[in-house]
Design an enzyme around this catalytic site. Structure first.
Site, PDB file in Angstrom:
ATOM      1  N   SER A 138      42.764  52.440  36.449  1.00 45.49           N
ATOM      2  CA  SER A 138      42.545  52.817  37.712  1.00 45.49           C
ATOM      3  C   SER A 138      43.222  54.309  38.130  1.00 45.49           C
ATOM      4  O   SER A 138      44.249  54.548  37.140  1.00 45.49           O
ATOM      5  CB  SER A 138      43.528  51.602  38.561  1.00 45.49           C
ATOM      6  OG  SER A 138      43.937  52.109  40.060  1.00 45.49           O
ATOM      7  N   TYR A 151      51.905  47.169  40.621  1.00 49.74           N
ATOM      8  CA  TYR A 151      50.365  47.423  39.928  1.00 49.74           C
ATOM      9  C   TYR A 151      50.164  48.525  39.400  1.00 49.74           C
ATOM     10  O   TYR A 151      49.648  48.765  38.342  1.00 49.74           O
ATOM     11  CB  TYR A 151      49.529  47.241  41.305  1.00 49.74           C
ATOM     12  CG  TYR A 151      48.192  47.326  40.816  1.00 49.74           C
ATOM     13  CD1 TYR A 151      47.268  46.428  40.173  1.00 49.74           C
ATOM     14  CD2 TYR A 151      47.354  48.526  41.469  1.00 49.74           C
ATOM     15  CE1 TYR A 151      46.018  46.681  39.784  1.00 49.74           C
ATOM     16  CE2 TYR A 151      46.061  48.745  41.073  1.00 49.74           C
ATOM     17  CZ  TYR A 151      45.156  47.910  40.507  1.00 49.74           C
ATOM     18  OH  TYR A 151      44.011  48.142  40.052  1.00 49.74           O
TER      19      TYR A 151
HETATM   20  P1  NDP Z   1      37.377  41.505  41.617  1.00 57.56           P
HETATM   21  O1  NDP Z   1      38.473  40.915  42.285  1.00 57.56           O
HETATM   22  O2  NDP Z   1      36.020  41.615  42.378  1.00 57.56           O
HETATM   23  O3  NDP Z   1      37.064  41.032  40.348  1.00 57.56           O
HETATM   24  C1  NDP Z   1      38.063  40.636  39.646  1.00 57.56           C
HETATM   25  C2  NDP Z   1      37.649  40.145  38.123  1.00 57.56           C
HETATM   26  O4  NDP Z   1      38.637  39.791  37.395  1.00 57.56           O
HETATM   27  C3  NDP Z   1      36.989  38.480  38.651  1.00 57.56           C
HETATM   28  O5  NDP Z   1      35.931  38.402  37.882  1.00 57.56           O
HETATM   29  C4  NDP Z   1      38.059  37.677  38.113  1.00 57.56           C
HETATM   30  O6  NDP Z   1      37.273  36.391  37.470  1.00 57.56           O
HETATM   31  C5  NDP Z   1      38.663  38.149  36.885  1.00 57.56           C
HETATM   32  N1  NDP Z   1      40.082  37.772  36.781  1.00 57.56           N
HETATM   33  C6  NDP Z   1      41.235  37.762  37.572  1.00 57.56           C
HETATM   34  N2  NDP Z   1      41.993  37.337  37.141  1.00 57.56           N
HETATM   35  C7  NDP Z   1      41.632  36.532  36.060  1.00 57.56           C
HETATM   36  C8  NDP Z   1      42.158  35.969  34.933  1.00 57.56           C
HETATM   37  N3  NDP Z   1      43.681  35.421  34.923  1.00 57.56           N
HETATM   38  N4  NDP Z   1      41.670  35.378  33.916  1.00 57.56           N
HETATM   39  C9  NDP Z   1      40.231  35.606  33.762  1.00 57.56           C
HETATM   40  N5  NDP Z   1      39.652  36.608  34.693  1.00 57.56           N
HETATM   41  C10 NDP Z   1      40.392  36.802  35.671  1.00 57.56           C
HETATM   42  O7  NDP Z   1      38.019  43.140  41.487  1.00 57.56           O
HETATM   43  P2  NDP Z   1      37.415  44.437  40.834  1.00 57.56           P
HETATM   44  O8  NDP Z   1      35.956  44.257  40.383  1.00 57.56           O
HETATM   45  O9  NDP Z   1      37.420  45.557  41.959  1.00 57.56           O
HETATM   46  O10 NDP Z   1      38.316  44.520  39.586  1.00 57.56           O
HETATM   47  C11 NDP Z   1      38.029  44.692  38.526  1.00 57.56           C
HETATM   48  C12 NDP Z   1      39.085  45.963  37.648  1.00 57.56           C
HETATM   49  O11 NDP Z   1      38.887  47.030  38.429  1.00 57.56           O
HETATM   50  C13 NDP Z   1      40.497  45.330  37.830  1.00 57.56           C
HETATM   51  O12 NDP Z   1      41.136  45.400  36.597  1.00 57.56           O
HETATM   52  C14 NDP Z   1      40.998  46.139  38.737  1.00 57.56           C
HETATM   53  O13 NDP Z   1      42.478  46.532  38.625  1.00 57.56           O
HETATM   54  C15 NDP Z   1      40.293  47.313  38.671  1.00 57.56           C
HETATM   55  N6  NDP Z   1      40.262  48.346  39.426  1.00 57.56           N
HETATM   56  C16 NDP Z   1      39.646  48.006  40.942  1.00 57.56           C
HETATM   57  C17 NDP Z   1      39.672  48.999  41.830  1.00 57.56           C
HETATM   58  C18 NDP Z   1      39.218  48.743  43.231  1.00 57.56           C
HETATM   59  O14 NDP Z   1      39.580  49.360  44.109  1.00 57.56           O
HETATM   60  N7  NDP Z   1      38.443  47.479  43.377  1.00 57.56           N
HETATM   61  C19 NDP Z   1      39.965  50.451  41.512  1.00 57.56           C
HETATM   62  C20 NDP Z   1      40.381  50.474  40.365  1.00 57.56           C
HETATM   63  C21 NDP Z   1      40.417  49.723  39.239  1.00 57.56           C
HETATM   64  P3  NDP Z   1      37.790  34.926  38.112  1.00 57.56           P
HETATM   65  O15 NDP Z   1      38.564  35.054  39.074  1.00 57.56           O
HETATM   66  O16 NDP Z   1      36.396  34.129  37.935  1.00 57.56           O
HETATM   67  O17 NDP Z   1      38.399  34.582  36.730  1.00 57.56           O
HETATM   68  C1  8X3 Z   2      42.684  49.932  42.667  1.00 64.83           C
HETATM   69  C2  8X3 Z   2      42.721  51.225  43.367  1.00 64.83           C
HETATM   70  O1  8X3 Z   2      44.378  52.597  45.047  1.00 64.83           O
HETATM   71  O2  8X3 Z   2      44.099  50.249  45.493  1.00 64.83           O
HETATM   72  O3  8X3 Z   2      43.142  50.171  41.284  1.00 64.83           O
HETATM   73  O4  8X3 Z   2      45.317  50.992  43.703  1.00 64.83           O
HETATM   74  S1  8X3 Z   2      44.202  51.087  44.633  1.00 64.83           S
END
Ligand code: NDP
Ligand code: 8X3
Length: 250
Positions: A138, A151
């Site tokens: 991120s 985080y």
């Molecule tokens: P979502 O919440 O849309 O997706 C998160 C995914 O992670 C889901 O498929 C969920 O599946 C899975 N997950 C969460 N906890 C668990 C667990 N304990 N075991 C297995 N699977 C798990 O978020 P994003 O797609 O945005 O996030 C994906 C990645 O991108 C993360 O690592 C996040 O930190 C990162 N990210 C996101 C940003 C944003 O602004 N959205 C920016 C930068 C990075 P389920 O609940 O079915 O298990």
């Molecule tokens: C997700 C982006 O700015 O919410 O990793 O941390 S931010």
């Protein structure tokens, strides 16, 4: 030769979009997540384009993670591409009033979960002397912002682990990539704010990155020639300059 990719967090957001993108390119898919119904729905949809296997486990559970990956049928046992994507933020609080359960969730899922999945898959890559690991970090892994404390810590750890993997796996010819997005409009904020109305405002007043934007970058990274490794990508939507500056419609 057809490749097989294992994607964690494939039930939503970036992971699900990556599954759709890879399916377009005929990559065989192992889709992981806790929500079985969603895994089933995505499998049904993508099976028209490619071969899909699903694994339902919580990355926090070490034994469940190893058992799931060991249980893969022969057709899916050889994993060429690992997308370590499962993760979330939990809460947005000053360190002095942060919630310990939130801290546990972020360190256990974003950091330790990534390690467990990697540990279960890396040995087959080192044995074959090939593979590609993409860790979803991120912008929070490069810059700390107010109330982001744990985080940001978890994503700084992901970046350090990614760099460590690239060093240690270098003798084996394994590619290791960090993809570090800024704000992406997914379920991320619903999880972070536990369904609170505040989550609805996070992506209002500007065009945030979409999960498909990240999936396209991931597809680009995995489709480079053998001698090219995209080591580290930081991407923002045009409206975002850094973690604290976002140009919103007034
Ligand atoms: P979502 O919440 O849309 O997706 C998160 C995914 O992670 C889901 O498929 C969920 O599946 C899975 N997950 C969460 N906890 C668990 C667990 N304990 N075991 C297995 N699977 C798990 O978020 P994003 O797609 O945005 O996030 C994906 C990645 O991108 C993360 O690592 C996040 O930190 C990162 N990210 C996101 C940003 C944003 O602004 N959205 C920016 C930068 C990075 P389920 O609940 O079915 O298990
Ligand atoms: C997700 C982006 O700015 O919410 O990793 O941390 S931010």
């Amino acid at each position: 030769m057809t490749k097989t990719a294992l994607i964690t967090g494939a039930t939503s957001g970036i992971g699900r979009a990556t599954a759709h993108e890879f399916a377009k390119h005929g990559i065989h898919l192992i889709l992981c997540g806790r929500r079985q119904e969603r895994l089933h729905t995505i499998q049904q949809a993508l099976s028209k384009q490619t071969q899909v296997h699903t694994l339902n486990f919580d990355v926090r559970d070490k034994d469940a993670t190893f058992n799931a990956i060991t249980s893969l049928p022969d057709d899916f046992k050889t994993i060429d591409i690992l997308i370590n994507n499962a993760g979330n933020a939990h809460g947005l609080d000053p360190i002095q009033s942060g919630n310990i359960d939130d801290w546990d969730a972020m360190m256990d899922i974003n950091v330790k979960g990534l390690l467990y999945v990697s540990k279960a898959i890396i040995p087959q890559m080192t044995e074959r002397k090939s593979g590609h690991i993409i860790n979803i970090g991120s912008s929070a892994g490069k810059e700390v912002y107010p109330k982001g404390n744990v985080y940001c810590g978890s994503k700084h750890a992901v970046l350090a682990i990614t760099e460590g993997m690239r060093i240690d796996l270098n003798p084996f010819g394994i590619k290791v990539t960090a993809i570090n997005p800024g704000l992406v409009e997914t379920e991320f904020s619903q999880v972070r704010f536990k369904g609170d109305a505040i989550a609805d405002n996070v992506y209002k007043g500007y065009k945030a990155l979409q999960a498909e934007d990240i999936a396209e970058v991931i597809q680009f990274a995995i489709s480079r020639p053998a001698h090219v490794n995209i080591a580290d990508v930081l991407l923002f939507c045009t409206a975002q300059a850094n973690s604290t500056i976002v140009k919103k419609d007034s």
